[in-house]
Design a protein around this motif. Structure first.
Motif, PDB file in Angstrom:
ATOM      1  N   ALA A   1       0.825  -1.205   0.000  1.00 54.46           N
ATOM      2  CA  ALA A   1       0.000   0.000   0.000  1.00 54.46           C
ATOM      3  C   ALA A   1       0.861   1.258   0.000  1.00 54.46           C
ATOM      4  O   ALA A   1       1.925   1.311   0.624  1.00 54.46           O
ATOM      5  N   LYS A   2       0.387   2.291  -0.695  1.00 54.83           N
ATOM      6  CA  LYS A   2       1.147   3.534  -0.841  1.00 54.83           C
ATOM      7  C   LYS A   2       1.347   4.270   0.472  1.00 54.83           C
ATOM      8  O   LYS A   2       2.262   5.099   0.586  1.00 54.83           O
ATOM      9  N   ASN A   3       0.510   4.014   1.469  1.00 54.31           N
ATOM     10  CA  ASN A   3       0.627   4.767   2.715  1.00 54.31           C
ATOM     11  C   ASN A   3       1.874   4.402   3.511  1.00 54.31           C
ATOM     12  O   ASN A   3       2.228   5.080   4.464  1.00 54.31           O
ATOM     13  N   PHE A   4       2.564   3.304   3.113  1.00 48.01           N
ATOM     14  CA  PHE A   4       3.841   2.975   3.727  1.00 48.01           C
ATOM     15  C   PHE A   4       4.950   3.686   2.962  1.00 48.01           C
ATOM     16  O   PHE A   4       4.965   3.703   1.730  1.00 48.01           O
ATOM     17  N   GLY A   5       5.908   4.252   3.684  1.00 48.14           N
ATOM     18  CA  GLY A   5       6.968   5.005   3.031  1.00 48.14           C
ATOM     19  C   GLY A   5       7.816   4.159   2.102  1.00 48.14           C
ATOM     20  O   GLY A   5       8.107   4.549   0.981  1.00 48.14           O
TER      21      GLY A   5
ATOM     22  N   GLU B   1      -4.002  -3.155  -1.253  1.00 45.27           N
ATOM     23  CA  GLU B   1      -4.360  -1.737  -1.278  1.00 45.27           C
ATOM     24  C   GLU B   1      -4.856  -1.260   0.089  1.00 45.27           C
ATOM     25  O   GLU B   1      -4.594  -0.125   0.505  1.00 45.27           O
ATOM     26  N   GLN B   2      -5.550  -2.143   0.796  1.00 47.10           N
ATOM     27  CA  GLN B   2      -6.095  -1.799   2.109  1.00 47.10           C
ATOM     28  C   GLN B   2      -5.093  -2.001   3.240  1.00 47.10           C
ATOM     29  O   GLN B   2      -5.420  -1.801   4.417  1.00 47.10           O
ATOM     30  N   GLY B   3      -3.858  -2.386   2.884  1.00 49.50           N
ATOM     31  CA  GLY B   3      -2.813  -2.522   3.882  1.00 49.50           C
ATOM     32  C   GLY B   3      -2.823  -3.825   4.645  1.00 49.50           C
ATOM     33  O   GLY B   3      -2.170  -3.963   5.681  1.00 49.50           O
TER      34      GLY B   3
ATOM     35  N   ASN C   1      -4.179   2.323  -5.104  1.00 49.99           N
ATOM     36  CA  ASN C   1      -3.368   2.810  -3.997  1.00 49.99           C
ATOM     37  C   ASN C   1      -2.283   1.803  -3.615  1.00 49.99           C
ATOM     38  O   ASN C   1      -2.160   1.383  -2.470  1.00 49.99           O
TER      39      ASN C   1
ATOM     40  N   LYS D   1       1.970   0.431  -4.693  1.00 48.68           N
ATOM     41  CA  LYS D   1       3.227   0.707  -5.385  1.00 48.68           C
ATOM     42  C   LYS D   1       4.113  -0.519  -5.310  1.00 48.68           C
ATOM     43  O   LYS D   1       3.851  -1.448  -4.528  1.00 48.68           O
TER      44      LYS D   1
END
Length: 291
Positions: free
Chosen positions: A169-173, A228-230, A249, A251
């Motif tokens: 998921a994109k929310n992880f750096g 996508e939902q982590g 969402n 990468k």
């Protein structure tokens, strides 16, 4: 023994049940049972192992499946030769990885179906291991699989070398941030026998202090949604994410020192009976329309 008996037997091999075979061949289950009994009486051997829900091929049944496909293929070719036409007909049942079905196979299938619209075509998805098994037992005419080919009964044509990437998921750096932040790493994967699952498992083995948990899913879309939902991470061709899921969402990250490009192959049995339709399909693959 009648020609239709061969079609019924092949349908049982394809669908695994007498009920589905009856539907596929436009008959009733009692007739399927009766025709199989005729075949087994004729050969004096059991062709199927029956249970309340399924029917599996015996060794004799596997050998007969090859013969049945070969007979029907030759009859189709002979029928075409008698007609004053160059139209290729016939039946093809090809196996494919879900990732290849989404990314590489459409170019091949478009080229083939446009050139030979009269050929009846079926595409079945599965893992590399399951598809290889079905090719070996003559249930599939051939299959698109991933990884190196290590079976003397098979031959393969390399379609492309896929660059793989860990998808998260994109929310992880970064992938490293994700791994460091979690003691337990969840892998969102297809069932055992998937080449990408095996490679991802080996990659995560470089983090011995982490606990690995598998979450198996049976569709590519479900895997993408979970990532996508982590919920976890997966491993897929980077080209697939770029072309089909760039808007999602997620990468990818491809550790160059840990991941090598993996071949996607089209495999078939060396002794598989090739009718005219199959010869043309194999020729299409060899021309490299997947690129």
């Amino acid at each position: 023994m009648h020609i239709n008996d061969l079609k019924i037997f092949i349908a049982i091999a394809d669908y695994g049940t007498f009920t589905q075979a009856a539907i596929a061949t436009n008959t009733v289950q009692s007739n399927v049972s009766a025709r199989i009994k005729v075949l087994e009486d004729y050969f004096g051997d059991k062709l199927l192992k029956r249970s309340t829900r399924s029917a599996e091929l015996t060794p004799a049944g596997t050998s007969f499946l090859k013969l049945a496909r070969e007979i029907l293929g030759k009859l189709e070719d002979f029928k075409e030769s008698l007609a004053d036409t160059t139209v290729i007909k016939g039946h093809l049942k090809i196996g494919c990885l879900q990732t290849t079905a989404a990314l590489r196979a459409p170019a091949i299938l478009q080229q083939f179906t446009e050139s030979y619209p009269e050929v009846e075509f079926k595409l079945k998805t599965g893992t590399t291991a399951s598809l290889i098994k079905e090719v070996l037992t003559y249930k599939l005419d051939g299959a698109f699989v991933s990884g190196e080919l290590n079976n003397g009964e098979l031959e393969g044509q390399t379609i492309v070398y896929e660059e793989l990437g860990v998808v998260y998921a994109k929310n992880f750096g970064s992938l490293d941030d994700l791994i460091k932040a979690n003691k337990t790493i969840k892998l969102i994967v297809f069932s055992k026998g998937c080449t990408y699952r095996h490679i991802l498992t080996e990659l995560l083995a470089t983090y011995p202090e982490k606990t690995i948990r598998f979450i198996e899913m049976d569709s590519l879309e479900a895997i993408i949604q979970a990532v996508e939902q982590g919920l976890g991470i997966t491993l897929l061709p980077t080209a697939l994410i770029e072309k089909q899921y760039a808007f999602r969402n997620v990468k990818t990250e491809s550790p160059a020192d840990k991941l090598e490009k993996v071949p996607t192959l089209f495999i078939k049995r060396k002794d598989f009976p090739m009718n005219n339709a199959y010869k043309e399909f194999f020729s299409t693959i060899q021309k490299g329309y997947a690129e």
